[in-house]
Each structure stands twice: as structure tokens, then as C-alpha cells.
Design a protein around this motif. Structure first.
Motif: not given
Lengths: 518, 363
Positions: B170, B172, B174, B180
Motif C-alpha cells: 500500500d 499510503n 506507512y 491497500a
């Protein structure tokens, strides 16, 4: 009664769950006689033998050995008494030599290998069964392997030799040699207990006989005063046919045409087929004699398609090459087959008779859109059981629970009911009792008369002489000529089976010495 | 003295009783195990086997765990009936999960009705690729199928790790090794409000019926049975061994791949490294414990799922290590294989030799 018998088994009874294998059996064997033990499959012969050899314990009854009651608790005890046994299936290690094999059984008694080898050589020659102690078992013929088993017994202080169907694996010449050995043994006072299905051998060789039926003794006789028929009658009882009327047939057009079929040996113990030429016509039965391990398996598998030789062009069915075709495609061209091993190839041991009927009859309206038609399957199984008189508790019995003869009737029935155009059979009545033999032969003959081409590979010469229209032999992957049984003396067939094909004056000889077989 | 005496025919009764006896013996062994670990055996057994399913939510959780195990086990049973020792359900499940996730991630923002079915089909394809490679190696190159399928498990596992650390990570997230979250259109609908039980259960029921009918009513199922019991007979009868073998490999792979797809689209909603705590391996035990019969497998699958849950429960309540799950599963298989001796053999108790000869001498 002043004479002490070699062996007396008195009132022997042995019961297995669901069947009384031996019921109050009496068996007497004199010194130096050859005694035949006769009976159909499942009559209780093997059970009786196993008790005598200490493999099984009797439930009741006593065994008297040389006048003394004995308890034979294990084979070592039997050997200690001087009882030797040669089983139908040899227990030899292929990769070891003759001496090593014998030393294994003798144990401590074997002594120094050198002296043992000398003893083996001396004993084997004395009884007319020469053996080279240093050869490996894998290089010996079946007849020679049997000699190893017999010599192994002779090295003990042998007083009774038990032979379980010893001749089923031998050529006629080897049978003669064996009989000579046995006669010499008895002259020296050793007794022989001889188990066989071949009644003419019994009438020729044996001094007395005990006949078992369904676990009970049904008669004693002197075989020399009897005929094969009268003994067979005592074995099967009154209500079962013991012979077929066999007419010869000539056959019509060629169905199977094998030209120059050669195959390589796949492994060390396989046989290469060497340019086999053979034709089987519609409406005839062709027989191939031969000792097991001379290429029968390879020929059978090449024809059935179990071994496919993709690039050869040697086998034609009805004019078309089938070498590249799978067993299924060949079946769909009208072939059916009865392999040598009933359990594990002809039938699946764990499955019941319904499933085993389905096994090869799937094209007989038993499968619809991929789904099983259980009603039709059951009906077919019941039909085969009834028509071929298969003795079983019902169609839910597992194949492995049937006796060999009954399972064979079922398998033959299953293949015959498919009305094949070509039926390939290997040892169709091996180890099958007389009643079942007659039933199987009848089915084959009727199928032939309906125009089926039939090829039988068998070791049983009586059978081949009885049902075949043409007969030849296979030795070391080579096929002999084919002759009508009436034109082929047993001696010559024996030579063929031993690989001696170049007897050019075939026709002259065969006019004389024609052998009539019952 | 204890002696084993061969039975004439395999005992049908003990075929059914042996798994029951094995479970019983496992419970006894488990009692000693807990006792040896210093826990009250009664409390431990209760915590392990009763408390996880003491309420409705627990039961739905049990089913959630059982779903992937059962899907794998039905497929394995087909293979085992054909005597093809496929140990690769775990790998097929993992690869199914990877391929299914790849498909699902194409639909993150979509509302297409095709999203969920395509994700499931992709999972099946993934499983079939994995088992298809094993089939090729086994049938064409003559490699041992047990070894090949085991090795494929490691390849699949590392493919999964590569995917979550690489292409499927993913952006986004981290930098966590996770994909995702899937879009709603991809997720399996929940069957009961307030639980996690999804429509995967219906897929299991469908697979149960289809596999059962296939095994017992179709000619192909019959051929597979013959092939497994007796290869020479199958060849003699003209059955197409290779085709049948390829078929069971592929069906087994498809079902295991479906299990992987169901895990990502139903249970987790994303691809994570620890997607399966060894469901594919447990399915092997389930298939044998269930006697390779779909119904038996269903019961066995629920039991093994319970052991999974019990392991977690005893970790939380009793402070026991989670490896207790593996120990109990191993014990079940161990006892089952031991008890199966009774199918072909009878146990006979006899007097020791010196006693029996003494009594004979008295006569």
C-alpha cells in the motif's frame, strides 16, 4: 497293523470365521509312497498342508509322525522332523546365488559355504537335478528355481516332501525329469505328498490319493486304477459338468494381424520381443504356450495397449494399425482382455462386484452424461454372477473376498458379456478348479462360435490342447510356428517351449506320434 | 502380551471408529499435557474446547476459521483418493491469495458487480497455476509429487512476501508490508449482522455438495477411486491416468486458491503476510481425519478450526504458548495413523509365553 505309517493325520479340524476349512480330515501316508492330495480350490488342501508344515495350528485332531504323536508348532519343528515343503510361489532371493539362498534357510546347519556348495552339487546330481551352486537365482529358469527349492529340502534329513502344484510352471520335459527325481526319492524311502490339478499326472505318478471336497474327505483311491474322469467326479460331486464338448473351428477373416513386432526389454528382468508374427482370425482360438517370463507379459501388454510403442507399426485390428492407440481406444475397437493377475489388475481388490463390473463395462449403458446408472450397474453385476455361477454372498462382496476361481469366472464373464471382437486372455484358468474351468471354457467356446477372435496365453498345456484351434509357443521373446493341436505332438510343443524351433520336418513328424489329449 | 492379527477384510466399523478413538486419545494426551504445564486440566480443556464456542459469536468465528480449511481439504481429499500425495494446499492457498489480491486491487474505487466474482476466480486461477506446476513436474518430469508440492509451498510463501513488500504494498500504508484495503465491491457480503461470517460459508456448502456428488455419482469420480486404489487395474480398463491426475491436481489447486481468495476478500479485506496460520497444512489432517469423505471432512474441519481457536483462547486466558495448537493437531494425526492399524488388524491379548506353556503343560 504292524506297519508304522510315515504320517497319520487323524480327525483334523480347522475352522476359520465363516468357513470350516477342514472338517474331521484323515490322511495317511506310507513310507516311500507318492500320495496325491486332490480337491478343488477352497476344498481345504492348503489349510491341511499349512497345518502339516506348522504354519497354522489345527483346532482339533492329532498328527502322528512315524508312530509318535507330535505337535508341529512352527515350520522349524516340521523341518526338524524331516518334512520339507516346496510352495507354489518360490521363496528365493533373485539377487543371491543358489548357495546363499540355501544357506539362509539352513541357518547354522549350513556350515562353511565351500562345503555347502559341494553338498549342493553332490545332492543335486545324485537326484538328477544338476545345479550350479554359484549361479544367481535371477539367471535361472523356473524349472531350475524349483530344483533349488527341492534340493534345499533334500539337504535336510528328508522323510516327507510336500509339493504344491509343482508342475504348473514346468515344460513337459522338465515334468518328466521331476517325476524321475520323485521316483528315485521314494525308492530311498522318502514319502512325497503331491498336490496337483492335473489329474493325468496323478494317475501316472501317484500310488494313492486322498480327495477333499468342501473341507471333508470324500474318497481314497489308487489313482492307477482310476481315470481322470472318475477322479474328477469324486472331486466335484455329481451335479457339475466336468468336460466340454470342444469342436475345432477354422475361423474367418483375419482380425488381429501382428507383423514383425519387436520391442526392447524395458528393464533387466524384462524380455525383448523378437519380430513376432501372428494372426488371429474371427471365430478361432489361438493358443500360445510357454513358461512364464518368456515374453508373455510383454506381448500381452503390447496388444492390450498397457505398454504403447508409439512409433512402431506392427499391430493391426481389422486392417488398421493400433500401435499408437491407448487401451481405451483399443477397447472401443472391440477388444477385451483378461489379464493374468486377477486381483490388482483384472479386478480392484477393495471394491465390490458392482464396481468391478463397471470397471471395464462402462460402455455397456452404465454411464449416462458422466453419471453412474447404479441400477444398471447392479443389474449387470447380478447378471454376471448368475450366468457364470459366481459363488458369492452378493454383489456387495469385495473382489478380494472371492476365491480365485470365482473371481476369475466373474472377470471372464464381465469381458465376455461385452461381446468383444477380440478377446485376449492370459492364463484364463490358472489355479481354477474343474467346475469353474469348464464354465470358463464353455463361455470362451461359445464366444468363439459367435465370431470373436480369441488369443490365449497360458502355461497350462491341457487347457491349450483342449480349447485352441491353433497352437504355438513363445520362448525368450520369439514365437514358434502355429499348428492345429492334433498335428502338434506334445514333445514338439515342449521343444518349442524350450526354444528349439528349428525342426524343419514339421509336417512329416506330426503325422506320426499324434497325441490325443482328453 | 499384545498381538496384532490380520483381519481377512478391512473393517468398515473401525474405518469410522478410528478417527473417534483418535480424538478421544488426543483429549487424554492433552489433559496430561496441560497438567504437565502446571494448569488445571479441567479448566484448560474447558478454555480450549468449550469457551471458544460458548456463544453465537464464537460459533460464527469457528465457521470463519473452518471455511478456508474445508475448501482446501475437499480438494486434497480428491487428490488423496487418487493416491496423489499433494501436500501443497498451503502454497496454492497463498498464491491464490496473491493473485486474488492483485485482481481485487484493480477494483479499489470501483462499484462493479464483477469485482468480487473476478477476485474469487483470480484466486482459483492462482491456486491452479501453483498446482499445475506441481502436476507438470510430477506427471511429465516424473518428480515425486510430495516433494514438489512441499517445495512449491515455499515458493508461494516467498512470492507472497515479495508481493506485500513490493508491487502490492500500500503506497499510503506507512511502509507496512500490507496491501491497500480492498474496495467494498470486492468484499464478500456478511451473512449475519454483527459477525464476521461471510458468504464463503455458502461456497463451502456448494463445494461440499459438488465434491460429494462428483465422488460418489460420476464416472470420473469412480475412475479416480480406481486410479487411487489400483493403478494397474485402471490402466487395464483403459482409464486415462494422466488426464485424471491433472484434473485432480487442478481441482485441488482451484479449491485451495479459492480458500486464499476467500481469506483476503472475506476475512482480512487486504493482503497481509500472515494471511494463513497453516490452514493448508491443517487441511491435510482434516482430509485424513474425515476419511476422505466430504461429510467426515466437514466434521473434522470444524474440530481442527476449534483447535485453532482454542489455541488462541488458551494463549489469552491461560498464558500458554500458541504452539499448543500445532502440538494438538500433530497428536490427532499421530493417534489417527496409529488407530488405523485397527482397520486391518485385530488386537489379541494373550498370556505371556512362559505362562501359556505352563498352562498347556497342566493339561
Amino acid at each position: 497293523m504292524n506297519n508304522v505309517k510315515r504320517l497319520a493325520m487323524l480327525g483334523i479340524t480347522k475352522e476359520y470365521p465363516g468357513c470350516k476349512a477342514n472338517d474331521d480330515v484323515f490322511l495317511n501316508i506310507e513310507h516311500g509312497e507318492i500320495h496325491a492330495l486332490l480337491g478343488e480350490n477352497g476344498a481345504g488342501k492348503s489349510t491341511l498342508m499349512k497345518m502339516l508344515y506348522g504354519v497354522v495350528k489345527p483346532d482339533a485332531g492329532t498328527i502322528v509322525w512315524n508312530g509318535k504323536e507330535v505337535s508341529i508348532s512352527e515350520p522349524a519343528v516340521a523341518r526338524g522332523l524331516g518334512i520339507g515343503m516346496v510352495f507354489q510361489h518360490f521363496s528365493l532371493f533373485e539377487t543371491l546365488t543358489v548357495t546363499e539362498n540355501i544357506a539362509l534357510v539352513l541357518g547354522a546347519e549350513a556350515g562353511n559355504p565351500k562345503t555347502l556348495a559341494a553338498r549342493i552339487k553332490k545332492t543335486s546330481e545324485r537326484y538328477g537335478m544338476p545345479l550350479d551352486p554359484e549361479r544367481r537365482i535371477s539367471s535361472l529358469s523356473t524349472g531350475e528355481r524349483q530344483r533349488v527349492e527341492i534340493v534345499r529340502c533334500l539337504l535336510l534329513d528328508l522323510q516327507l516332501l510336500i509339493l504344491d502344484e509343482p508342475t504348473s510352471v514346468l515344460t513337459p520335459q522338465e515334468v518328466d525329469d521331476l517325476f524321475k527325481t520323485l521316483k528315485q526319492l521314494t525308492k530311498e524311502g522318502c514319502s512325497v505328498l503331491f498336490i496337483s490339478h492335473k489329474l493325468h499326472e496323478v494317475t501316472e505318478l501317484c500310488d494313492s490319493a486322498t480327495i477333499l471336497r468342501a473341507g471333508k474327505v470324500t474318497g481314497h483311491c489308487n489313482p492307477k486304477d482310476e481315470t481322470s474322469e472318475s477322479i474328477a467326479r469324486m472331486m466335484v460331486g455329481d451335479d457339475i459338468a466336468i468336460s466340454n464338448e470342444c469342436r475345432r473351428a477354422v475361423g474367418g477373416e483375419v482380425f488381429v494381424d501382428i507383423a514383425n513386432l519387436s520391442t526392447p526389454a524395458l528393464s533387466q528382468f524384462d524380455i525383448a520381443l523378437k519380430s513376432i508374427n501372428l494372426q488371429v482370425k474371427k471365430g478361432e482360438i489361438v493358443g500360445i504356450a510357454g513358461i512364464a517370463g518368456n515374453g508373455q507379459d510383454e506381448l500381452f501388454k503390447a496388444l492390450s495397449g498397457e505398454e504403447i510403442h508409439r512409433h512402431s507399426k506392427a499391430i493391426k485390428f481389422a486392417g488398421d494399425f493400433v500401435d499408437h492407440l491407448s487401451p481405451l481406444a483399443r477397447r472401443r475397437l472391440g477388444m477385451a482382455f483378461v489379464p493374468e493377475d486377477r486381483l490388482g489388475r483384472g479386478a480392484v481388490p477393495e471394491l465390490d462386484l458392482r464396481d468391478n463390473a463397471l470397471l471395464t463395462s462402462f460402455d455397456s449403458d452404465l454411464v449416462k452424461h458422466g453419471f453412474l446408472n447404479k441400477a444398471n450397474i447392479t443389474a449387470l453385476a447380478d447378471h454376471i454372477i448368475e450366468k457364470y455361477k459366481v459363488k458369492t454372498a452378493g454383489n456387495h462382496d469385495a473382489a478380494e473376498s472371492l476365491s480365485g476361481g470365482n473371481l476369475q469366472k466373474f472377470i471372464v464373464g464381465r469381458e465376455v458379456e461385452q461381446e468383444p471382437l477380440f478377446l485376449l486372455m492370459s492364463h484364463p484358468t490358472w489355479g481354477v478348479d474343474i467346475g469353474a474351468q469348464v464354465a470358463i471354457h464353455q463361455a470362451i467356446l461359445e464366444l468363439r462360435d459367435r465370431g470373436c477372435a480369441i488369443l490365449i496365453v497360458s502355461e497350462d498345456l491341457d487347457e491349450l490342447y483342449k480349447v485352441c484351434d491353433r497352437l504355438g509357443a513363445l520362448c525368450d521373446g520369439e514365437l514358434s510356428d502355429f499348428l492345429e493341436p492334433e498335428a502338434l505332438p506334445l514333445v514338439k510343443l515342449g521343444q518349442w517351449m524350450a526354444g528349439d524351433f528349428d525342426t524343419a520336418s514339421t509336417n512329416v513328424e506330426s503325422k506320426q506320434g499324434v497325441l490325443t489329449h482328453d | 502380551m499384545i498381538k496384532l492379527v490380520a483381519r481377512g477384510q478391512a473393517s468398515v466399523k473401525w474405518g469410522y471408529l478410528s478417527p473417534v478413538l483418535a480424538v478421544f486419545l488426543t483429549l487424554i494426551a492433552g489433559t496430561f499435557l496441560f497438567w504437565g504445564l502446571g494448569k488445571d486440566p479441567v479448566l484448560a480443556l474447558y478454555t480450549f474446547f468449550i469457551s471458544p464456542i460458548a456463544d453465537w459469536y464464537g460459533i460464527t468465528e469457528l465457521l470463519v476459521v473452518a471455511i478456508p480449511i474445508l475448501l482446501c481439504a475437499y480438494g486434497l481429499a480428491l487428490c488423496y483418493r487418487a493416491s496423489i500425495w499433494n501436500i501443497g494446499a498451503e502454497g496454492q492457498l497463498l498464491l491464490g491469495a496473491v493473485v486474488s489480491s492483485t485482481m481485487a486491487l484493480q477494483f479499489v474505487d470501483s462499484t462493479s458487480l464483477w469485482a468480487m466474482p473476478l477476485a474469487l476466480i483470480a484466486g482459483m486461477v492462482g491456486g491452479m497455476i501453483c498446482s499445475g506446476i506441481s502436476a507438470f513436474l510430477n506427471l511429465r518430469l516424473n518428480c515425486n509429487e510430495t516433494l514438489v508440492t512441499i517445495m512449491m509451498n515455499y515458493i508461494a510463501l516467498n512470492t507472497l512476501l515479495w508481493a506485500v513488500y513490493g508491487p502490492l504494498k500500500d503506497p499510503n500504508g506507512y511502509n507496512f508490508p500490507e496491501s491497500a484495503l480492498f474496495g467494498d465491491s470486492t468484499l464478500l457480503p456478511i451473512l449475519f449482522e454483527g459477525t464476521r461470517l461471510h458468504v464463503g460459508l455458502l461456497l463451502v456448502l456448494l463445494a461440499l455438495v459438488v465434491v460429494w456428488v462428483f465422488m460418489s455419482k460420476t464416472f470420473l469420480g469412480f475412475q479416480i477411486k480406481v486410479l487411487g486404489l489400483d493403478k494397474p487395474a485402471a490402466r487395464m480398463a483403459g482409464y486415462k491416468e494422466t488426464k485424471l491426475a491433472v484434473m485432480v491436481f487442478l481441482v485441488g489447486g482451484a479449491l485451495a486458491g479459492l480458500a486464499g481468495a476467500v481469506l483476503v476478500t472475506g476475512t482480512t479485506g487486504q493482503l497481509i503476510p500472515a494471511i494463513s496460520p497453516g490452514y493448508g497444512y491443517s487441511a491435510i489432517i482434516v482430509a485424513f481425519l474425515g476419511r476422505l469423505h466430504p461429510l467426515g471432512i466437514t466434521l473434522a474441519g470444524l474440530l481442527i478450526a476449534l483447535i485453532f481457536m482454542g489455541g488462541e483462547m488458551s494463549q489469552m486466558v491461560l498464558n500458554l504458548p500458541r504452539s499448543i495448537t500445532g502440538i494438538l493437531q500433530g497428536l490427532i494425526l499421530f493417534f489417527l495413523l496409529s488407530c488405523d492399524v485397527l482397520i486391518r488388524y485385530r488386537v489379541v491379548f494373550t498370556l505371556p509365553r512362559f505362562l501359556s506353556t505352563a498352562t498347556q503343560g497342566d493339561k
